[in-house]
Scaffold this motif. Structure first.
Motif, PDB file in Angstrom:
ATOM      1  N   ILE A  75       1.008  -1.115  -0.324  1.00  0.00           N
ATOM      2  CA  ILE A  75      -0.075   0.201   0.144  1.00  0.00           C
ATOM      3  C   ILE A  75       0.635   1.913  -0.288  1.00  0.00           C
ATOM      4  CG2 ILE A  75      -1.823   1.241   1.804  1.00  0.00           C
ATOM      5  CD1 ILE A  75      -3.192  -1.272   2.106  1.00  0.00           C
ATOM      6  N   LEU A  76       1.992   0.989   1.225  1.00  0.00           N
ATOM      7  CA  LEU A  76       2.782   2.396   1.050  1.00  0.00           C
ATOM      8  C   LEU A  76       4.276   3.224  -0.298  1.00  0.00           C
ATOM      9  CD1 LEU A  76       3.894   4.526   2.380  1.00  0.00           C
ATOM     10  CD2 LEU A  76       5.898   3.288   3.200  1.00  0.00           C
ATOM     11  N   ILE A  77       4.511   1.535  -0.988  1.00  0.00           N
ATOM     12  CA  ILE A  77       4.376   1.273  -2.398  1.00  0.00           C
ATOM     13  C   ILE A  77       3.929   2.417  -3.111  1.00  0.00           C
ATOM     14  CG2 ILE A  77       5.255   0.113  -4.258  1.00  0.00           C
ATOM     15  CD1 ILE A  77       6.344  -1.261  -1.861  1.00  0.00           C
ATOM     16  N   LEU A  78       2.505   1.624  -3.664  1.00  0.00           N
ATOM     17  CA  LEU A  78       1.270   2.123  -4.068  1.00  0.00           C
ATOM     18  C   LEU A  78       0.976   3.912  -4.317  1.00  0.00           C
ATOM     19  CD1 LEU A  78      -0.989  -0.712  -4.249  1.00  0.00           C
ATOM     20  CD2 LEU A  78       0.642   0.026  -6.187  1.00  0.00           C
ATOM     21  N   PHE A  79       0.938   3.845  -2.920  1.00  0.00           N
ATOM     22  CA  PHE A  79       1.048   5.436  -2.699  1.00  0.00           C
ATOM     23  C   PHE A  79       2.459   6.852  -3.414  1.00  0.00           C
ATOM     24  CE2 PHE A  79      -2.242   4.601   0.702  1.00  0.00           C
ATOM     25  CZ  PHE A  79      -3.181   5.654   0.019  1.00  0.00           C
TER      26      PHE A  79
END
Length: 102
Positions: free
Chosen positions: A12-16
């Motif tokens: 999720i962090l990488i996608l953000f």
């Protein structure tokens, strides 16, 4: 299914970061923090207003203490209204003439 594992949070962090960029994320987090602070202050002010509001502290005495019946105190105790009378065809006019004469 259960709670999110650490690798879920990493994805999720990488996608953000990929979607918004590293420069916009701190600004977005700052904006969310300000919004939450404003919301918390407004909710606190609303609860303070309710505590200080004298109208919320009004206590209505029971009917026996006032000498009035419960029907007299009820806001729904209104005299009934007579039903509307049906319109007769002579009452309806078009250009000043009764409807029957058209």
């Amino acid at each position: 299914m259960g709670a999110l594992a650490w690798w879920h949070w990493a994805i999720i962090l990488i996608l953000f970061v990929l979607l918004f960029g590293a420069k916009k994320l701190p600004d977005a987090a700052r904006g969310v923090g300000r919004s939450l602070r404003i919301l918390k202050a407004e909710v606190g002010a609303m609860s303070e207003d309710k505590k200080d509001d004298p109208a919320s502290a009004v206590v209505i005495a029971p009917p026996a203490a006032t000498g009035m019946s419960a029907a007299q105190l009820s806001p729904n105790a209104v005299e009934p209204i007579e039903p509307a009378q049906p319109l007769h065809s002579a009452q309806i006019t078009i250009n000043g003439r009764p409807l029957d004469q058209n």
